[in-house]
Design a protein around this motif. Structure first.
Motif, PDB file in Angstrom:
ATOM      1  N   CYS A  47       0.828  -1.211   0.000  1.00 33.06           N
ATOM      2  CA  CYS A  47       0.000   0.000   0.000  1.00 33.06           C
ATOM      3  C   CYS A  47       0.859   1.257   0.000  1.00 33.06           C
ATOM      4  CB  CYS A  47      -0.953  -0.016   1.193  1.00 33.06           C
ATOM      5  SG  CYS A  47      -2.250  -1.247   0.995  1.00 33.06           S
ATOM      6  N   ALA A  48       1.935   1.254   0.764  1.00 28.95           N
ATOM      7  CA  ALA A  48       2.838   2.409   0.781  1.00 28.95           C
ATOM      8  C   ALA A  48       3.482   2.604  -0.587  1.00 28.95           C
ATOM      9  CB  ALA A  48       3.906   2.218   1.860  1.00 28.95           C
ATOM     10  N   MET A  49       3.848   1.504  -1.246  1.00 28.36           N
ATOM     11  CA  MET A  49       4.435   1.597  -2.589  1.00 28.36           C
ATOM     12  C   MET A  49       3.432   2.177  -3.576  1.00 28.36           C
ATOM     13  SD  MET A  49       6.737  -1.892  -2.840  1.00 28.36           S
ATOM     14  CE  MET A  49       6.297  -2.101  -4.517  1.00 28.36           C
ATOM     15  N   MET A  50       2.168   1.797  -3.445  1.00 29.63           N
ATOM     16  CA  MET A  50       1.130   2.304  -4.340  1.00 29.63           C
ATOM     17  C   MET A  50       1.013   3.826  -4.228  1.00 29.63           C
ATOM     18  SD  MET A  50      -0.001  -0.397  -5.697  1.00 29.63           S
ATOM     19  CE  MET A  50      -1.477   0.201  -6.408  1.00 29.63           C
ATOM     20  N   HIS A  51       0.908   4.312  -3.020  1.00 31.82           N
ATOM     21  CA  HIS A  51       0.779   5.753  -2.790  1.00 31.82           C
ATOM     22  C   HIS A  51       2.043   6.485  -3.251  1.00 31.82           C
ATOM     23  CE1 HIS A  51      -3.057   5.514  -0.767  1.00 31.82           C
ATOM     24  NE2 HIS A  51      -2.582   4.589   0.051  1.00 31.82           N
ATOM     25  N   ALA A  52       3.198   5.935  -2.926  1.00 29.86           N
ATOM     26  CA  ALA A  52       4.463   6.570  -3.304  1.00 29.86           C
ATOM     27  C   ALA A  52       4.649   6.594  -4.817  1.00 29.86           C
ATOM     28  CB  ALA A  52       5.627   5.839  -2.634  1.00 29.86           C
ATOM     29  N   THR A  53       4.213   5.541  -5.490  1.00 34.37           N
ATOM     30  CA  THR A  53       4.342   5.491  -6.949  1.00 34.37           C
ATOM     31  C   THR A  53       3.506   6.581  -7.599  1.00 34.37           C
ATOM     32  OG1 THR A  53       4.744   3.112  -6.885  1.00 34.37           O
ATOM     33  CG2 THR A  53       4.074   4.032  -8.998  1.00 34.37           C
ATOM     34  N   ARG A  54       2.276   6.692  -7.161  1.00 33.34           N
ATOM     35  CA  ARG A  54       1.416   7.746  -7.719  1.00 33.34           C
ATOM     36  C   ARG A  54       2.010   9.133  -7.480  1.00 33.34           C
ATOM     37  NH1 ARG A  54      -3.225   4.428  -5.922  1.00 33.34           N
ATOM     38  NH2 ARG A  54      -4.151   3.611  -7.824  1.00 33.34           N
ATOM     39  N   ALA A  55       2.473   9.384  -6.261  1.00 36.17           N
ATOM     40  CA  ALA A  55       3.035  10.694  -5.920  1.00 36.17           C
ATOM     41  C   ALA A  55       4.311  10.979  -6.713  1.00 36.17           C
ATOM     42  CB  ALA A  55       3.312  10.771  -4.416  1.00 36.17           C
ATOM     43  N   ALA A  56       5.191   9.985  -6.810  1.00 33.61           N
ATOM     44  CA  ALA A  56       6.454  10.175  -7.536  1.00 33.61           C
ATOM     45  C   ALA A  56       6.217  10.373  -9.028  1.00 33.61           C
ATOM     46  CB  ALA A  56       7.375   8.982  -7.302  1.00 33.61           C
ATOM     47  N   LYS A  57       5.269   9.631  -9.562  1.00 31.08           N
ATOM     48  CA  LYS A  57       4.933   9.770 -10.990  1.00 31.08           C
ATOM     49  C   LYS A  57       4.373  11.165 -11.252  1.00 31.08           C
ATOM     50  CE  LYS A  57       3.848   7.899 -15.075  1.00 31.08           C
ATOM     51  NZ  LYS A  57       4.757   7.663 -16.112  1.00 31.08           N
ATOM     52  N   LEU A  58       3.464  11.616 -10.413  1.00 31.97           N
ATOM     53  CA  LEU A  58       2.863  12.940 -10.558  1.00 31.97           C
ATOM     54  C   LEU A  58       3.910  14.052 -10.453  1.00 31.97           C
ATOM     55  CD1 LEU A  58      -0.040  13.983 -10.964  1.00 31.97           C
ATOM     56  CD2 LEU A  58      -0.158  14.322  -8.494  1.00 31.97           C
ATOM     57  N   ALA A  59       4.873  13.873  -9.546  1.00 34.46           N
ATOM     58  CA  ALA A  59       5.911  14.883  -9.324  1.00 34.46           C
ATOM     59  C   ALA A  59       7.080  14.751 -10.309  1.00 34.46           C
ATOM     60  CB  ALA A  59       6.434  14.774  -7.898  1.00 34.46           C
ATOM     61  N   GLY A  60       7.111  13.648 -11.074  1.00 35.53           N
ATOM     62  CA  GLY A  60       8.240  13.425 -11.982  1.00 35.53           C
ATOM     63  C   GLY A  60       9.527  13.131 -11.231  1.00 35.53           C
ATOM     64  N   ASN A  61       9.413  12.511 -10.063  1.00 30.24           N
ATOM     65  CA  ASN A  61      10.560  12.235  -9.204  1.00 30.24           C
ATOM     66  C   ASN A  61      11.205  10.905  -9.609  1.00 30.24           C
ATOM     67  OD1 ASN A  61      12.317  11.614  -7.107  1.00 30.24           O
ATOM     68  ND2 ASN A  61      10.991  12.512  -5.539  1.00 30.24           N
ATOM     69  N   THR A  62      12.169  10.971 -10.530  1.00 25.81           N
ATOM     70  CA  THR A  62      12.822   9.776 -11.060  1.00 25.81           C
ATOM     71  C   THR A  62      13.579   9.013  -9.982  1.00 25.81           C
ATOM     72  OG1 THR A  62      13.022  10.843 -13.206  1.00 25.81           O
ATOM     73  CG2 THR A  62      14.407   8.931 -12.835  1.00 25.81           C
ATOM     74  N   ALA A  63      14.252   9.713  -9.074  1.00 26.81           N
ATOM     75  CA  ALA A  63      15.003   9.045  -8.014  1.00 26.81           C
ATOM     76  C   ALA A  63      14.069   8.212  -7.135  1.00 26.81           C
ATOM     77  CB  ALA A  63      15.772  10.066  -7.176  1.00 26.81           C
ATOM     78  N   MET A  64      12.908   8.765  -6.802  1.00 27.27           N
ATOM     79  CA  MET A  64      11.948   8.023  -5.994  1.00 27.27           C
ATOM     80  C   MET A  64      11.409   6.827  -6.776  1.00 27.27           C
ATOM     81  SD  MET A  64      10.389   7.404  -3.239  1.00 27.27           S
ATOM     82  CE  MET A  64      10.336   8.754  -2.110  1.00 27.27           C
ATOM     83  N   LEU A  65      11.145   7.016  -8.074  1.00 24.60           N
ATOM     84  CA  LEU A  65      10.662   5.904  -8.892  1.00 24.60           C
ATOM     85  C   LEU A  65      11.690   4.777  -8.962  1.00 24.60           C
ATOM     86  CD1 LEU A  65       8.846   7.816 -11.766  1.00 24.60           C
ATOM     87  CD2 LEU A  65       7.790   6.442  -9.954  1.00 24.60           C
ATOM     88  N   GLU A  66      12.971   5.108  -9.008  1.00 25.30           N
ATOM     89  CA  GLU A  66      14.015   4.075  -9.007  1.00 25.30           C
ATOM     90  C   GLU A  66      13.952   3.262  -7.721  1.00 25.30           C
ATOM     91  OE1 GLU A  66      17.589   6.327  -9.605  1.00 25.30           O
ATOM     92  OE2 GLU A  66      17.296   6.419 -11.781  1.00 25.30           O
ATOM     93  N   THR A  67      13.794   3.948  -6.588  1.00 23.58           N
ATOM     94  CA  THR A  67      13.693   3.252  -5.306  1.00 23.58           C
ATOM     95  C   THR A  67      12.444   2.377  -5.264  1.00 23.58           C
ATOM     96  OG1 THR A  67      14.890   5.023  -4.197  1.00 23.58           O
ATOM     97  CG2 THR A  67      13.556   3.588  -2.803  1.00 23.58           C
ATOM     98  N   ILE A  68      11.341   2.904  -5.766  1.00 27.97           N
ATOM     99  CA  ILE A  68      10.098   2.132  -5.810  1.00 27.97           C
ATOM    100  C   ILE A  68      10.275   0.906  -6.697  1.00 27.97           C
ATOM    101  CG2 ILE A  68       7.704   2.161  -6.631  1.00 27.97           C
ATOM    102  CD1 ILE A  68       7.720   5.189  -5.739  1.00 27.97           C
TER     103      ILE A  68
END
Length: 169
Positions: free
Chosen positions: A69-90
């Motif tokens: 569930c945390a990954m789901m929320h973080a993925t949506r937020a990182a995708k929306l923000a264009g945060n590539t570093a966070m997407l790599e961690t996800i």
């Protein structure tokens, strides 16, 4: 173990996911989450193993369903923000969640090793709609377009389903 951070997933560019194929010697993981376009991460097999070892303590400390569930929320937020570093961690976390699934991890690891042995590549589809469904094949599997039963899947596919108790919005 100190993370070396040299095992960053790569993202395939400018090709429809349904047509794209994993390079030889690599593993891809496509996250297919309601509400966002699929994200695909590509790593060499040895990099996945190293990354999983690095993440083991952090990921296994929490409850598997809560981590998803945390990954789901973080993925949506990182995708929306264009945060590539966070997407790599996800992406690394998604590899871990597929390979270390509480009831299907052994099956998933065996399927990935089998795919690498037979086809020199493996493609994990990690889909979340009302439940987490994970498959291994030689390509992305659009689970939203299929009835998720073994009879409807293409050959050479391993399927694991996991009901997540928390609703993700």
């Amino acid at each position: 173990m100190t993370p070396r951070h040299n095992h960053k997933p790569k993202f395939p560019q400018n090709e429809p996911i349904e047509e794209w194929r994993v390079p030889a010697g690599s593993i891809a993981l496509s996250m297919d989450i309601n509400g966002i376009n699929p994200l695909t991460f590509v790593m060499r097999f040895d990099e996945v193993i190293e990354a999983m070892q690095t993440l083991e303590a952090a990921m296994s400390a929490g409850d598997y369903a809560s981590n998803i569930c945390a990954m789901m929320h973080a993925t949506r937020a990182a995708k929306l923000a264009g945060n590539t570093a966070m997407l790599e961690t996800i992406g690394l976390s998604a590899f871990w969640s597929a390979m270390c699934h509480p009831t299907g991890g052994d099956t998933m690891r065996e399927a990935v090793i089998d795919a690498l042995r037979k086809r020199q590549r493996a493609h994990i589809t990690w889909a979340f709609r009302d439940r987490l469904t994970i498959t291994v094949s030689d390509r992305y599997i659009d689970l939203g377009a299929l009835e998720t039963t073994a009879k409807d899947l293409p050959p050479l596919v391993t399927l694991i389903e996991h009901a997540v108790r928390d609703t993700v919005h």
